[in-house]
Design an enzyme around this catalytic site. Structure first.
Site, PDB file in Angstrom:
ATOM      1  N   CYS A   1     -18.287  18.927  56.144  1.00  0.00           N
ATOM      2  CA  CYS A   1     -18.357  19.479  57.771  1.00  0.00           C
ATOM      3  C   CYS A   1     -20.100  18.864  57.982  1.00  0.00           C
ATOM      4  CB  CYS A   1     -18.262  21.429  57.379  1.00  0.00           C
ATOM      5  SG  CYS A   1     -19.200  22.716  56.828  1.00  0.00           S
TER       6      CYS A   1
ATOM      7  N   GLU B   1     -14.359  27.657  62.931  1.00  0.00           N
ATOM      8  CA  GLU B   1     -15.636  26.530  62.893  1.00  0.00           C
ATOM      9  C   GLU B   1     -15.312  25.440  62.713  1.00  0.00           C
ATOM     10  OE1 GLU B   1     -18.931  27.187  63.500  1.00  0.00           O
ATOM     11  OE2 GLU B   1     -18.050  29.765  63.273  1.00  0.00           O
TER      12      GLU B   1
ATOM     13  N   GLU C   1     -16.178  11.472  63.485  1.00  0.00           N
ATOM     14  CA  GLU C   1     -16.154  12.692  62.744  1.00  0.00           C
ATOM     15  C   GLU C   1     -15.537  11.416  61.405  1.00  0.00           C
ATOM     16  OE1 GLU C   1     -14.832  16.576  60.774  1.00  0.00           O
ATOM     17  OE2 GLU C   1     -16.306  16.689  59.874  1.00  0.00           O
TER      18      GLU C   1
ATOM     19  N   LYS D   1      -4.289  31.993  54.645  1.00  0.00           N
ATOM     20  CA  LYS D   1      -3.449  30.689  54.876  1.00  0.00           C
ATOM     21  C   LYS D   1      -4.905  30.055  53.825  1.00  0.00           C
ATOM     22  CE  LYS D   1      -2.626  27.182  56.395  1.00  0.00           C
ATOM     23  NZ  LYS D   1      -2.571  26.380  55.321  1.00  0.00           N
TER      24      LYS D   1
END
Ligand code: NAD
Length: 483
Positions: free
Chosen positions: A284, A250, A384, A175
């Site tokens: 990331c 992750e 973040e 997906k």
């Protein structure tokens, strides 16, 4: 040109049951519709899982070199389409064409790499204690693998999950993120053309709240590999493991580069600038904190501001230095943090503005932002942002630099810029991150070594890529032979 994709289930391209579709638009030019994909729900997800279950015996039973040949051919097909794939990637995700070409090449190389691994994933022979004839281990596929991927590396991340999962003999349901599903669908097309058996690979496009949720709870899914944000990843991991699955998630990062006085300051600014603003900071592993010794702080700040101001911002297809944010929501997220940082007392040295006028009106453009006077506990230094926003934090010595680098909930990638070998060694020892680099930017990874993080950056159960990628998708069977 608008491409139309459907789901790929049991070897057939099929639409969603509702017939609902979604347009994927170019973040640099909202009038450019890149593709149309189905909006699916649990019903299509269940069909895809059933197809994957049906294909398990055939795919797992195929000799490794034959599976490898299909993966190699997939790499060849992707290679023959490299220019078109890179252009599609830039059109749907926004990164400059040069970066997109690099990402496509990485996906091609991943298929070549795991094509070879499919031939031989190891296993050991041990000396039996008694009079048995043999004692050995062998690796077996887990079964059905559910892969849930983000939009920011829309071909590399699907590739680095699909290729090892298939190499070991798992069947797959993937997906992709709905912001950029098109280049991922092109991998599926290539696998189909390469002759993969029906049901061994399945694609379902749809929202995470339906398709993703179903994949993490479905009884017939054996492993779940997720990459995305920490909040979603933690939920996915809990849900999958509570339902008896092996899982890895992750997730995000808040990656530091520590700059010491022995460093060449211009070189350090180039390293930090490339790490912070490459991919519009939507990586990331993006550098979001420069932790700089006070002796070179002012000089470094000037140099990194120059770097940010030298970037040409525009449509990635024209090889701009920095492209747009992937979506209006992501742009709004960066702008919100720019306000928060100023409210907290950080100084905006440059950038941080939504760009308007001319071609900018059609896309989600922002100028790269550099903040000085950042305190380590400010939100801009702890959370973040996922955009081109750099916090520059002063420290008075190496120890303080390492402490500030580590004093955070994330631990994905960290680097130090120094000419002193003692500082290199100590940073490698003390850094609380899954990836540590010396005199390099925090972004950029090789595909044949493990990748993953610590703390909230990863569930830290397994690593991805290299041999570690194979470990996650297989279990070890120990064989006692007394024949
Ligand atoms: P996201 O968490 O919003 O979405 C990731 C995927 O999860 C998408 O496919 C989404 O549809 C799906 N999803 C959403 N809700 C779900 C649910 N309830 N159940 C199951 N699936 C669900 O992340 P994003 O915005 O696509 O990507 C950006 C994030 O990804 C950043 O935080 C970035 O740091 C992280 N990222 C991490 C790595 C890494 O390897 N550590 C690599 C790239 C990106």
């Amino acid at each position: 040109m608008t491409q139309t994709y459907e789901n790929y289930i049991g070897g057939e391209w099929t639409g969603s049951e509702s017939g609902e579709t979604q347009d994927v638009t170019n973040p640099a030019d909202e009038s450019d519709i890149v593709s149309t994909v189905p909006v699916s729900s649990t019903a299509e997800t269940d069909e895809a899982v059933a197809a994957a279950v049906d294909a398990t015996d055939e795919w797992a039973g195929m000799p490794g070199p034959e599976r490898g040949a299909i993966l190699r051919e997939t790499g060849e097909i992707l290679k023959s389409q490299k220019d078109e794939l890179a252009e599609t990637l830039t059109r749907e995700e926004g990164k400059p064409l040069g970066e997109a070409e690099g990402e496509v090449q990485r996906a091609i190389d991943i298929f070549y790499y795991y094509a070879e691994k499919a031939r031989d994933f190891g296993g050991t022979v041990k000396q039996p204690s008694g009079g048995r004839a043999g004692l050995q281990t062998k690796k077996e596929p887990m079964g059905v693998a559910a892969l849930i991927t983000p939009w920011n590396y829309p071909i590399a991340i699907p590739a680095w999950k699909i290729a090892p999962a298939l190499a070991v003999g798992n069947t797959v349901v993937i997906k992709p993120a709905m912001q950029a599903p098109t280049v991922g669908a092109k991998i599926i097309e290539a696998l189909d053309e390469a002759g993969i058996p029906d049901g061994a690979i399945n694609l379902v496009c749809g929202p995470g709240s339906e398709v993703g949720e179903r994949l993490t709870t479905h009884d017939d899914v054996d492993v779940v590999s997720f990459t995305g944000s920490a909040s979603v990843g933690e939920h996915v991991y809990d849900q999958a493991t509570n339902n008896g699955k092996r899982a890895q998630a992750e997730m995000g990062g808040k990656n530091p580069t520590v700059v010491m006085p022995s460093a060449d300051v211009d070189k350090a600014a180039d390293i930090v600038g490339a790490g912070a603003f490459g991919g519009t900071g939507q990586a990331c592993t993006a550098t979001s904190r420069a932790i700089v010794h006070e002796d070179v702080y002012d000089e470094f700040l000037d140099a990194v501001v120059d770097y940010a101001e030298s970037l040409e911002i525009g449509n990635g297809l024209e090889r701009a230095g920095m492209g747009p944010h992937v979506s209006e929501d992501e742009l709004a997220g960066s702008l919100e943090y720019i306000d928060i940082a100023q409210d907290e007392g950080a100084t905006l040295e440059t950038g941080g503005e939504e760009l308007t006028g001319g071609e900018y009106d059609a896309g989600n453009f922002i100028s790269p932002a550099v903040f000085s006077d950042v305190e380590p506990d400010m939100r801009i230094a702890q959370e973040e942002v996922f955009g081109p926003v750099l916090a520059v934090i002063p420290v008075s010595d190496f120890d303080e630099g390492v402490e500030v680098a580590n004093d955070i909930d994330y631990g994905l990638s960290a680097s130090v810029v120094t000419e002193k070998i003692e500082e290199e060694n100590e940073f490698i020892e003390r850094s609380e991150s899954g990836v540590v680099k010396v005199n390099e930017k925090t972004t950029g990874l090789e595909l044949h070594v493990p990748f993953g993080g610590l703390k909230r950056s990863s569930t830290n159960t397994y690593r991805e890529q290299g041999d570690a990628g194979l470990e996650f998708f297989s279990y070890i069977k120990t064989v006692y032979r007394n024949s």
